[in-house]
Design a protein around this motif. Structure first.
Motif, mmCIF file in Angstrom:
data_model
loop_
_atom_site.group_PDB
_atom_site.id
_atom_site.type_symbol
_atom_site.label_atom_id
_atom_site.label_comp_id
_atom_site.label_asym_id
_atom_site.label_seq_id
_atom_site.Cartn_x
_atom_site.Cartn_y
_atom_site.Cartn_z
ATOM 1 N N LEU A 236 50.566 95.086 39.580
ATOM 2 C CA LEU A 236 51.957 95.007 40.006
ATOM 3 C C LEU A 236 52.155 94.097 41.211
ATOM 4 C CD1 LEU A 236 54.835 95.882 39.554
ATOM 5 C CD2 LEU A 236 54.379 97.949 40.899
ATOM 6 N N ALA A 237 51.320 94.214 42.226
ATOM 7 C CA ALA A 237 51.491 93.390 43.426
ATOM 8 C C ALA A 237 51.357 91.909 43.089
ATOM 9 C CB ALA A 237 50.479 93.797 44.491
ATOM 10 N N GLU A 238 50.393 91.566 42.238
ATOM 11 C CA GLU A 238 50.201 90.174 41.839
ATOM 12 C C GLU A 238 51.365 89.685 40.989
ATOM 13 O OE1 GLU A 238 47.863 86.488 40.972
ATOM 14 O OE2 GLU A 238 48.582 87.728 42.625
ATOM 15 N N VAL A 239 51.851 90.522 40.095
ATOM 16 C CA VAL A 239 52.990 90.135 39.260
ATOM 17 C C VAL A 239 54.216 89.870 40.120
ATOM 18 C CG1 VAL A 239 54.615 90.975 37.515
ATOM 19 C CG2 VAL A 239 52.159 91.230 37.158
ATOM 20 N N LYS A 240 54.455 90.695 41.127
ATOM 21 C CA LYS A 240 55.593 90.479 42.023
ATOM 22 C C LYS A 240 55.450 89.165 42.782
ATOM 23 C CE LYS A 240 57.063 95.252 42.828
ATOM 24 N NZ LYS A 240 57.327 96.291 43.861
ATOM 25 N N ALA A 241 54.250 88.883 43.254
ATOM 26 C CA ALA A 241 54.015 87.628 43.979
ATOM 27 C C ALA A 241 54.213 86.427 43.050
ATOM 28 C CB ALA A 241 52.615 87.620 44.571
ATOM 29 N N LEU A 242 53.749 86.533 41.836
ATOM 30 C CA LEU A 242 53.907 85.445 40.877
ATOM 31 C C LEU A 242 55.373 85.242 40.512
ATOM 32 C CD1 LEU A 242 50.811 86.201 38.643
ATOM 33 C CD2 LEU A 242 51.211 84.076 39.904
ATOM 34 N N ASP A 243 56.107 86.327 40.377
ATOM 35 C CA ASP A 243 57.533 86.216 40.096
ATOM 36 C C ASP A 243 58.244 85.431 41.196
ATOM 37 O OD1 ASP A 243 60.198 87.001 38.947
ATOM 38 O OD2 ASP A 243 60.306 88.098 40.834
ATOM 39 N N ILE A 244 57.948 85.724 42.439
ATOM 40 C CA ILE A 244 58.563 84.990 43.556
ATOM 41 C C ILE A 244 58.230 83.507 43.469
ATOM 42 C CG2 ILE A 244 58.501 84.696 46.063
ATOM 43 C CD1 ILE A 244 58.152 87.764 46.250
ATOM 44 N N ALA A 245 56.980 83.196 43.138
ATOM 45 C CA ALA A 245 56.574 81.789 43.029
ATOM 46 C C ALA A 245 57.287 81.091 41.877
ATOM 47 C CB ALA A 245 55.056 81.707 42.843
ATOM 48 N N VAL A 246 57.456 81.791 40.748
ATOM 49 C CA VAL A 246 58.156 81.206 39.604
ATOM 50 C C VAL A 246 59.615 80.949 39.949
ATOM 51 C CG1 VAL A 246 58.979 81.684 37.259
ATOM 52 C CG2 VAL A 246 56.593 82.138 37.857
ATOM 53 N N GLN A 247 60.252 81.885 40.634
ATOM 54 C CA GLN A 247 61.658 81.696 41.020
ATOM 55 C C GLN A 247 61.801 80.512 41.982
ATOM 56 O OE1 GLN A 247 63.814 83.366 39.232
ATOM 57 N NE2 GLN A 247 62.097 84.547 38.375
ATOM 58 N N SER A 248 60.797 80.296 42.819
ATOM 59 C CA SER A 248 60.822 79.147 43.729
ATOM 60 C C SER A 248 60.771 77.837 42.951
ATOM 61 C CB SER A 248 59.644 79.234 44.703
ATOM 62 O OG SER A 248 59.610 78.110 45.555
ATOM 63 N N ILE A 249 59.952 77.782 41.906
ATOM 64 C CA ILE A 249 59.885 76.576 41.079
ATOM 65 C C ILE A 249 61.206 76.376 40.341
ATOM 66 C CG2 ILE A 249 58.807 75.589 39.017
ATOM 67 C CD1 ILE A 249 56.145 76.486 40.071
ATOM 68 N N LEU A 250 61.800 77.463 39.869
ATOM 69 C CA LEU A 250 63.109 77.359 39.224
ATOM 70 C C LEU A 250 64.114 76.704 40.170
ATOM 71 C CD1 LEU A 250 64.975 78.113 36.805
ATOM 72 C CD2 LEU A 250 65.416 80.276 37.992
ATOM 73 N N SER A 251 64.130 77.117 41.427
ATOM 74 C CA SER A 251 65.055 76.540 42.407
ATOM 75 C C SER A 251 64.727 75.081 42.683
ATOM 76 C CB SER A 251 65.001 77.347 43.709
ATOM 77 O OG SER A 251 65.433 78.667 43.501
ATOM 78 N N THR A 252 63.447 74.764 42.696
ATOM 79 C CA THR A 252 63.016 73.400 42.992
ATOM 80 C C THR A 252 63.481 72.412 41.930
ATOM 81 O OG1 THR A 252 61.076 74.158 44.227
ATOM 82 C CG2 THR A 252 60.984 71.923 43.326
ATOM 83 N N ILE A 253 63.355 72.787 40.678
ATOM 84 C CA ILE A 253 63.672 71.842 39.603
ATOM 85 C C ILE A 253 65.138 71.874 39.202
ATOM 86 C CG2 ILE A 253 61.310 72.092 38.738
ATOM 87 C CD1 ILE A 253 62.522 73.547 36.287
#
Length: 281
Positions: A236-253
């Motif tokens: 769960l902790a890793e999935v939450k961290a990965l979700d934040i990173a994915v949302q950051s890429i969404l904002s970037t592109i």
């Protein structure tokens, strides 16, 4: 074939998967043909999602790429000749209401009738996996498109609108006594669906919208997601961290992607909509 975890750079990812071009088409048939010829035989489901994402030029195909991998993870003992859909949604609030899908036990099998109100890629799927009945008596079945008594209807959609969407209608579909399929992994479908879609999205974003070092960073996220999906219980902790990173890429592109595709403003919800549920667990 090398695993995702063994790759050191983005260029190696495209090289091992033999991807030379994205589909560049708003037509479902075009992406489907490319997927069938280049992805369908992939046994590694993480690679299946990534390869499908590398071939996608829009979020509708990103969804398909991740969704097909998630279905195969959830129902691993099924044989698939092409795309499948897992039809769950039912809506009995209409006028007149549409009855949900239920079954009757027969001496030699099952008779199944009712309606499923959302089928992804409804014009293209070769298999429909359904839940029939509710609660402890619920059973799951895999119906080939040609099943007698199974019909489909399509309707326009604004979200992921290039992908055909519609309903399935079952009228006295008769199946054998051993037709019910293993559904032990269904409870994890929603969580895994999100992560396989994230894998496909990262592949799409890295190929089309990111460059150089940002692509290599994207590969690291792909590898971490693939490792999380390999666990019997999602960390769960890793999935939450990965979700934040994915949302950051969404904002970037988003600025470039939005300028290139008029559907982006609505379709980007494909990636953002899973985040609240992940973060609230």
């Amino acid at each position: 074939m090398r695993s995702l975890g063994s790759l050191q750079a983005w260029s190696e990812l495209e090289a091992i998967l033999g991807v030379t071009a994205s589909v560049k088409s708003a037509k479902e048939d075009s992406y489907r043909e490319l997927w069938l010829s280049g992805v369908a035989q992939q046994n590694d489901l993480g690679l299946m999602a990534v390869q499908g994402g590398l071939l996608a030029d829009r979020l509708a195909w990103v969804f398909v790429a991740g969704y097909q991998a998630a279905l195969r993870r959830t129902f691993p003992d099924q044989a698939y000749s092409g795309w499948a859909a897992f039809a769950v949604s039912e809506d009995r609030r209409g006028d007149p209401p549409l009855p949900g899908v239920d079954y009757q036990r027969l001496e030699n099998g099952f008779a199944i009738s009712g309606h499923k109100t959302w089928v992804a890629a409804v014009n293209s799927v070769e298999h429909l996996i359904i839940k029939a009945g509710a609660g402890e008596r619920a059973l799951y079945f895999n119906l080939p498109r040609s099943t007698q008594g199974l019909e489909f209807s399509s309707r326009p959609a604004s979200f992921l609108g290039e992908m055909s969407q519609g309903s399935a209608h079952l009228s006295e579909v008769n199946l054998g006594i051993d037709a019910a399929i293993d559904a032990r992994a269904v409870a994890q479908f929603g969580q895994r669906e999100a992560l396989y879609i994230y894998l496909a999205f990262l592949a799409y974003a890295g190929r089309i919208w990111l460059r150089d070092g940002a692509q290599d960073d994207c590969l690291i996220l792909i590898q971490r997601l693939d490792q999380a999906l390999a666990e019997s219980h999602l960390p769960l902790a890793e999935v939450k961290a990965l979700d934040i990173a994915v949302q950051s890429i969404l904002s970037t592109i988003a600025p470039k992607a939005g300028a290139a595709n008029e559907r982006w403003a609505k379709d980007q919800r494909l990636i953002s909509m899973y985040s609240p549920g992940i973060q609230q667990r």
